[in-house]
Design a protein around this motif. Structure first.
Motif, PDB file in Angstrom:
ATOM      1  N   THR A  79      22.416  37.522  81.074  1.00 15.34           N
ATOM      2  CA  THR A  79      23.876  37.555  81.068  1.00 15.34           C
ATOM      3  C   THR A  79      24.383  36.461  80.147  1.00 15.34           C
ATOM      4  N   PRO A  80      25.119  36.806  79.105  1.00 12.79           N
ATOM      5  CA  PRO A  80      25.615  35.783  78.169  1.00 12.79           C
ATOM      6  C   PRO A  80      26.708  34.936  78.820  1.00 12.79           C
ATOM      7  N   PRO A  81      27.032  33.800  78.222  1.00 11.88           N
ATOM      8  CA  PRO A  81      28.067  32.927  78.795  1.00 11.88           C
ATOM      9  C   PRO A  81      29.424  33.614  78.958  1.00 11.88           C
ATOM     10  N   ASN A  82      29.781  34.483  78.010  1.00 13.22           N
ATOM     11  CA  ASN A  82      31.069  35.192  78.083  1.00 13.22           C
ATOM     12  C   ASN A  82      30.822  36.693  77.997  1.00 13.22           C
ATOM     13  N   PRO A  83      30.359  37.308  79.066  1.00 16.08           N
ATOM     14  CA  PRO A  83      29.952  38.716  79.009  1.00 16.08           C
ATOM     15  C   PRO A  83      31.074  39.682  78.639  1.00 16.08           C
ATOM     16  N   GLU A  84      32.329  39.331  78.917  1.00 16.53           N
ATOM     17  CA  GLU A  84      33.440  40.232  78.632  1.00 16.53           C
ATOM     18  C   GLU A  84      33.676  40.398  77.138  1.00 16.53           C
ATOM     19  N   THR A  85      33.400  39.359  76.364  1.00 11.38           N
ATOM     20  CA  THR A  85      33.694  39.386  74.930  1.00 11.38           C
ATOM     21  C   THR A  85      32.444  39.438  74.055  1.00 11.38           C
ATOM     22  N   ALA A  86      31.274  39.295  74.641  1.00 10.20           N
ATOM     23  CA  ALA A  86      30.037  39.241  73.843  1.00 10.20           C
ATOM     24  C   ALA A  86      29.704  40.594  73.239  1.00 10.20           C
ATOM     25  N   ASP A  87      29.264  40.583  71.980  1.00  9.25           N
ATOM     26  CA  ASP A  87      28.819  41.798  71.309  1.00  9.25           C
ATOM     27  C   ASP A  87      27.541  42.283  71.996  1.00  9.25           C
ATOM     28  N   PRO A  88      27.514  43.549  72.462  1.00  3.80           N
ATOM     29  CA  PRO A  88      26.334  44.022  73.208  1.00  3.80           C
ATOM     30  C   PRO A  88      25.040  44.000  72.402  1.00  3.80           C
ATOM     31  N   PHE A  89      25.148  44.155  71.078  1.00  5.64           N
ATOM     32  CA  PHE A  89      23.947  44.128  70.245  1.00  5.64           C
ATOM     33  C   PHE A  89      23.408  42.699  70.111  1.00  5.64           C
ATOM     34  N   PHE A  90      24.307  41.710  69.996  1.00  6.57           N
ATOM     35  CA  PHE A  90      23.866  40.317  69.953  1.00  6.57           C
ATOM     36  C   PHE A  90      23.223  39.920  71.281  1.00  6.57           C
ATOM     37  N   VAL A  91      23.781  40.421  72.374  1.00  9.06           N
ATOM     38  CA  VAL A  91      23.216  40.147  73.699  1.00  9.06           C
ATOM     39  C   VAL A  91      21.794  40.702  73.785  1.00  9.06           C
ATOM     40  N   GLN A  92      21.599  41.901  73.226  1.00  6.95           N
ATOM     41  CA  GLN A  92      20.268  42.511  73.241  1.00  6.95           C
ATOM     42  C   GLN A  92      19.280  41.699  72.405  1.00  6.95           C
ATOM     43  N   PHE A  93      19.733  41.170  71.250  1.00 10.97           N
ATOM     44  CA  PHE A  93      18.868  40.304  70.434  1.00 10.97           C
ATOM     45  C   PHE A  93      18.308  39.178  71.308  1.00 10.97           C
ATOM     46  N   GLU A  94      19.208  38.530  72.023  1.00 16.79           N
ATOM     47  CA  GLU A  94      18.806  37.385  72.850  1.00 16.79           C
ATOM     48  C   GLU A  94      17.889  37.818  73.993  1.00 16.79           C
ATOM     49  N   ALA A  95      18.179  38.959  74.599  1.00 13.78           N
ATOM     50  CA  ALA A  95      17.347  39.457  75.698  1.00 13.78           C
ATOM     51  C   ALA A  95      15.927  39.749  75.223  1.00 13.78           C
ATOM     52  N   ILE A  96      15.796  40.287  74.005  1.00 12.60           N
ATOM     53  CA  ILE A  96      14.466  40.565  73.456  1.00 12.60           C
ATOM     54  C   ILE A  96      13.703  39.266  73.246  1.00 12.60           C
ATOM     55  N   ILE A  97      14.366  38.266  72.673  1.00 11.02           N
ATOM     56  CA  ILE A  97      13.721  36.970  72.439  1.00 11.02           C
ATOM     57  C   ILE A  97      13.214  36.373  73.753  1.00 11.02           C
ATOM     58  N   ARG A  98      14.013  36.507  74.820  1.00 15.71           N
ATOM     59  CA  ARG A  98      13.648  35.934  76.115  1.00 15.71           C
ATOM     60  C   ARG A  98      12.557  36.733  76.828  1.00 15.71           C
ATOM     61  N   SER A  99      12.219  37.912  76.298  1.00 17.17           N
ATOM     62  CA  SER A  99      11.266  38.789  76.983  1.00 17.17           C
ATOM     63  C   SER A  99       9.963  39.000  76.226  1.00 17.17           C
ATOM     64  N   VAL A 100       9.864  38.502  74.983  1.00 15.14           N
ATOM     65  CA  VAL A 100       8.677  38.817  74.173  1.00 15.14           C
ATOM     66  C   VAL A 100       7.382  38.233  74.742  1.00 15.14           C
ATOM     67  N   HIS A 101       7.492  37.231  75.620  1.00 17.43           N
ATOM     68  CA  HIS A 101       6.268  36.669  76.207  1.00 17.43           C
ATOM     69  C   HIS A 101       5.542  37.695  77.086  1.00 17.43           C
ATOM     70  N   LEU A 102       6.231  38.804  77.401  1.00 15.67           N
ATOM     71  CA  LEU A 102       5.603  39.871  78.187  1.00 15.67           C
ATOM     72  C   LEU A 102       4.659  40.721  77.342  1.00 15.67           C
ATOM     73  N   LEU A 103       4.735  40.587  76.012  1.00 19.52           N
ATOM     74  CA  LEU A 103       3.994  41.495  75.137  1.00 19.52           C
ATOM     75  C   LEU A 103       2.500  41.194  74.987  1.00 19.52           C
ATOM     76  N   PRO A 104       2.050  39.949  74.852  1.00 18.82           N
ATOM     77  CA  PRO A 104       0.611  39.725  74.649  1.00 18.82           C
ATOM     78  C   PRO A 104      -0.294  40.394  75.687  1.00 18.82           C
ATOM     79  N   PRO A 105       0.028  40.316  76.989  1.00 22.79           N
ATOM     80  CA  PRO A 105      -0.838  41.024  77.942  1.00 22.79           C
ATOM     81  C   PRO A 105      -0.882  42.535  77.712  1.00 22.79           C
ATOM     82  N   LEU A 106       0.260  43.116  77.333  1.00 19.00           N
ATOM     83  CA  LEU A 106       0.302  44.556  77.065  1.00 19.00           C
ATOM     84  C   LEU A 106      -0.537  44.903  75.841  1.00 19.00           C
ATOM     85  N   LEU A 107      -0.389  44.099  74.783  1.00 25.51           N
ATOM     86  CA  LEU A 107      -1.051  44.408  73.511  1.00 25.51           C
ATOM     87  C   LEU A 107      -2.539  44.077  73.525  1.00 25.51           C
TER      88      LEU A 107
END
Length: 458
Positions: free
Chosen positions: A77-105
């Motif tokens: 959840t971004p600091p200002n969810p009402e005004t945040a660009d949904p695509f920018f929010v997704q960029f950040e969510a991906i960055i915060r989740s990439v540590h899940l990939l090494p076990p999968l790969l």
């Protein structure tokens, strides 16, 4: 003796958010598969738009040899969810989740031999590749020139919040100065999510094996040579120009436009589209509508009013009025929804393109020698428009500013559309660029050589 398939590299590609980032990654995946590479497409779930979901499904149906590996994003959840660009929010969510990939790969076969990540997740991509013990390549979805600016941002920052505003332009080694007015406004806003995301990723670019670009040498020679000859940042990775990325064989989009186009004279139609996420105000829609009619040029206009397609529910007649549609039915056509832009730009009736200058659109026009009228909206698009003008692919009216910053009146729009469609010098320059683009991706061309070199190195 080993077969070709036995020694082919296995490349994992991490998709990003938005069609502007997804499209080049899918095209690259198809090109790698065509060169007998094993390809795994990593798709973050859930995606932001319907268009992304539909394209991924259709792409994998068309390329059954490409493996899909979904990974669920951690809640963010971004600091200002009402005004945040949904695509920018997704960029950040991906960055915060990439540590899940090494076990999968690490559990898939054959073992991954390279990890390709979008520029918006370069920092996480580097860490994934490092954990797997494989090289990391970054896929930049913008021009070589804007890629340089993003790469140099850490050197410009006085703090980690924004770029300091001191002069009217910014000088970067080996390149022409960047005008402040052409840079994304969020860069000058402290703690903006867009800026923070790019800054964190730009610091990781120097750690990559190379930066793949959807451009070609003859379109941006000065920039590519400055980087690859060491005039930019010392020991910076090479720019690997492999574009224009070739279209993939998908049957997606609204095909109702083609019967209308088939009836139009060669090079008589101006195509008007501002990308997959452009939200134009109703006042500007009215001025654009009137400008197209006043120009007297035949037009095909793709209209969009919401950033996220799931929310775009207004009827066409409400936006441009039924009387306009009836009055101009012999002159033009207005379409609301996703269209196959590659097919439209390839049609012999299309002779010009009014565009926001998203980089995919620029390369699609360049590949076909279609002249452009640049009207940037946000992000990298004013720098891209500068590249378009410098290369000779089209015209750019800088005084219009960012799309939405001011109301551009119908008379000015009509004037520029008429210029675009009637200037033979602009058309001839664009035609020559189209020839150079074709040569670049042919066997033995500059972009084809770079792609083959990457695969051979892996």
């Amino acid at each position: 003796m080993s077969s070709v398939m036995d020694i082919s590299p296995h490349i994992a590609l991490l998709t990003s958010s938005g069609m502007g980032h997804l499209t080049p990654i899918l095209r690259l995946a198809a090109m790698l598969a065509s060169q007998n590479c094993h390809v795994t497409l990593l798709t973050a779930q859930p995606p932001v738009s319907n268009a992304e979901s539909e394209h991924i499904i259709a792409f994998l149906a068309a390329y059954p040899t490409i493996n899909r590996l979904d990974f669920q994003l951690l809640p963010y959840t971004p600091p200002n969810p009402e005004t945040a660009d949904p695509f920018f929010v997704q960029f950040e969510a991906i960055i915060r989740s990439v540590h899940l990939l090494p076990p999968l790969l690490s559990s898939i076969s054959p073992p991954v031999s390279a990890f390709f990540s979008d520029i918006t997740s370069a920092a996480g991509g580097h860490q994934v590749a490092n954990d797997l013990g494989v090289p990391n390549y970054v896929i930049s979805t913008t021009s070589a020139r804007f890629s340089c600016f993003v790469s140099y941002v850490p050197y410009l920052l006085a703090s980690e919040s924004s770029i300091p505003v001191a002069e009217t332009s910014i000088q970067i080694p080996g390149l022409d100065p960047f005008d402040h007015s052409n840079l994304p406004p969020p860069f000058f806003i402290p703690n903006h999510l867009f800026t923070k995301t790019l800054v964190s990723n730009s610091r990781a670019l120097s750690k990559s094996k190379g930066i793949l670009l959807n451009t070609f040498h003859d379109f941006e020679p000065k920039t590519i040579e400055a980087v690859n000859n060491g005039k930019f940042i010392q020991d910076f990775p090479r720019f690997l120009a492999i574009g224009p990325l070739e279209p993939h064989k998908l049957e997606i989009g609204d095909h109702q436009t083609l019967p209308w186009l088939d009836k139009q004279p060669t090079r008589s139609v101006v195509y008007v589209s501002f990308g997959s996420r452009t939200a134009m105000s109703k006042d500007q829609i009215t001025e654009l509508r009137n400008g197209l009619e006043k120009s007297g040029q035949k037009f095909l206009w793709v209209l969009k009013t919401k950033i996220v397609d799931k929310e775009d529910s207004e009827e066409l007649g409400e936006l441009v009025t039924g009387s306009f549609l009836e009055r101009t039915k012999a002159q033009g056509m207005v379409v609301k929804g996703w269209v196959n832009q590659e097919v439209i730009l390839s049609h012999p009736a299309v002779g010009g393109f009014v565009s926001h200058c998203g980089w995919n659109s620029v390369m699609e026009a360049a590949a076909r020698g279609i002249p452009m009228l640049a009207w940037p909206l946000l992000g990298d698009q004013r720098v891209n428009a500068e590249v378009v003008e410098s290369a000779g692919l089209g015209i750019w009216e800088k005084s219009w500013g960012w799309l939405g910053a001011r109301l551009v009146k119908s008379e000015k729009i009509a004037e520029k559309v008429t210029m675009l469609m009637g200037d033979e010098n602009v058309r001839e320059k664009a035609r020559k660029i189209g020839e150079m683009a074709k040569n670049a991706i042919q066997v033995g061309g500059s972009s084809h050589k770079v792609l083959i070199e990457i695969i051979q190195n892996l």
